[in-house]
Design an enzyme around this catalytic site. Structure first.
Site, PDB file in Angstrom:
ATOM      1  N   LYS A 136      -3.600   9.916 -37.198  1.00 45.84           N
ATOM      2  CA  LYS A 136      -2.203  10.355 -37.035  1.00 45.84           C
ATOM      3  C   LYS A 136      -1.418  10.267 -38.346  1.00 45.84           C
ATOM      4  O   LYS A 136      -0.237  10.582 -38.385  1.00 45.84           O
ATOM      5  CB  LYS A 136      -1.496   9.480 -35.980  1.00 45.84           C
ATOM      6  CG  LYS A 136      -1.985   9.715 -34.574  1.00 45.84           C
ATOM      7  CD  LYS A 136      -1.068   9.078 -33.550  1.00 45.84           C
ATOM      8  CE  LYS A 136      -1.280   7.592 -33.426  1.00 45.84           C
ATOM      9  NZ  LYS A 136      -0.502   6.983 -32.312  1.00 45.84           N
ATOM     10  N   LYS A 157      -0.720   7.394 -39.830  1.00 45.59           N
ATOM     11  CA  LYS A 157       0.118   6.185 -39.742  1.00 45.59           C
ATOM     12  C   LYS A 157      -0.660   4.974 -40.260  1.00 45.59           C
ATOM     13  O   LYS A 157      -1.858   4.861 -39.998  1.00 45.59           O
ATOM     14  CB  LYS A 157       0.427   5.880 -38.271  1.00 45.59           C
ATOM     15  CG  LYS A 157       1.700   6.453 -37.732  1.00 45.59           C
ATOM     16  CD  LYS A 157       1.980   5.823 -36.362  1.00 45.59           C
ATOM     17  CE  LYS A 157       3.271   6.332 -35.766  1.00 45.59           C
ATOM     18  NZ  LYS A 157       3.632   5.626 -34.532  1.00 45.59           N
TER      19      LYS A 157
HETATM   20  N1  CTP Z   1      10.325   4.009 -28.569  1.00 46.02           N
HETATM   21  C1  CTP Z   1      11.599   4.120 -28.010  1.00 46.02           C
HETATM   22  N2  CTP Z   1      12.706   3.956 -28.797  1.00 46.02           N
HETATM   23  C2  CTP Z   1      12.556   3.690 -30.127  1.00 46.02           C
HETATM   24  C3  CTP Z   1      11.265   3.549 -30.701  1.00 46.02           C
HETATM   25  C4  CTP Z   1      10.163   3.727 -29.888  1.00 46.02           C
HETATM   26  O1  CTP Z   1      11.742   4.381 -26.816  1.00 46.02           O
HETATM   27  N3  CTP Z   1      13.647   3.557 -30.860  1.00 46.02           N
HETATM   28  C5  CTP Z   1       9.154   4.250 -27.727  1.00 46.02           C
HETATM   29  C6  CTP Z   1       8.385   5.479 -28.148  1.00 46.02           C
HETATM   30  O2  CTP Z   1       9.018   6.646 -27.669  1.00 46.02           O
HETATM   31  C7  CTP Z   1       7.037   5.217 -27.504  1.00 46.02           C
HETATM   32  C8  CTP Z   1       6.910   3.682 -27.605  1.00 46.02           C
HETATM   33  O3  CTP Z   1       8.230   3.185 -27.848  1.00 46.02           O
HETATM   34  O4  CTP Z   1       7.050   5.583 -26.133  1.00 46.02           O
HETATM   35  C9  CTP Z   1       5.993   3.256 -28.747  1.00 46.02           C
HETATM   36  O5  CTP Z   1       6.433   3.941 -29.906  1.00 46.02           O
HETATM   37  P1  CTP Z   1       5.824   3.768 -31.337  1.00 46.02           P
HETATM   38  O6  CTP Z   1       5.629   5.114 -31.949  1.00 46.02           O
HETATM   39  O7  CTP Z   1       4.693   2.831 -31.314  1.00 46.02           O
HETATM   40  O8  CTP Z   1       7.053   3.018 -32.081  1.00 46.02           O
HETATM   41  P2  CTP Z   1       8.100   3.524 -33.155  1.00 46.02           P
HETATM   42  O9  CTP Z   1       9.028   2.376 -33.377  1.00 46.02           O
HETATM   43  O10 CTP Z   1       8.693   4.841 -32.766  1.00 46.02           O
HETATM   44  O11 CTP Z   1       7.174   3.683 -34.450  1.00 46.02           O
HETATM   45  P3  CTP Z   1       7.197   4.741 -35.666  1.00 46.02           P
HETATM   46  O12 CTP Z   1       8.414   4.482 -36.474  1.00 46.02           O
HETATM   47  O13 CTP Z   1       5.917   4.427 -36.406  1.00 46.02           O
HETATM   48  O14 CTP Z   1       7.177   6.115 -35.023  1.00 46.02           O
END
Ligand code: CTP
Length: 129
Positions: free
Chosen positions: A44, A46
């Protein structure tokens, strides 16, 4: 018994992750989390601060989570839904529309993403300190 599945990386575990898991679990009686492996994260594009074992250990301590299993591919979701007998697939609405094809197997729900917090933001914040 209503079974719910969700997926994610859950790196630098934060309050919005907790809220998502709490809401997901409240939609049923059982919550399974497909936790992205380090290899899948690489696919991905990441890189996580915490490795799979560390992220899994954090999730194990969350009372809303009943099962954690590795998410290794994009395609495994259909198999997982059948394997775990999931009634609902839930994920944050940053993924809105992306998993609609699963709706022939179970309900697909996109929960509102919490504002102003993400693993990416936390990593940026730490870097600037
Ligand atoms: N999520 C959420 N609200 C946020 C961050 C994450 O509801 N502010 C939710 C995402 O939509 C997903 C879950 O948490 O269903 C896991 O998200 P993940 O991608 O692991 O976390 P992120 O904090 O969004 O990480 P990144 O910045 O790497 O995208």
């Amino acid at each position: 018994m209503t079974r719910v599945l969700t997926y994610g990386t859950f790196d630098t575990f934060h309050w919005a992750h907790m809220l998502l898991l709490q809401r997901a679990r409240a939609m049923g009686d059982w919550l399974g989390v497909g936790l992205s492996t380090d290899e899948f994260n690489a696919i991905k594009g990441k890189t996580s601060v915490f490795n799979y074992a560390e992220r899994e250990n954090i999730l194990r301590g969350i009372k809303y989570v009943d099962l954690i299993f590795p998410e290794r591919t994009w395609e495994q979701k259909r198999e997982d839904i059948v394997k775990y007998g999931a009634d609902i697939f839930v994920i944050g609405d940053d993924w809105r529309g992306k998993f609609d094809d699963l709706s022939d197997l179970c309900r697909v729900v996109y929960l509102p993403r919490s504002p102003n917090i993400s693993s990416t933001l936390i990593k940026q914040f730490i870097k600037t300190k």
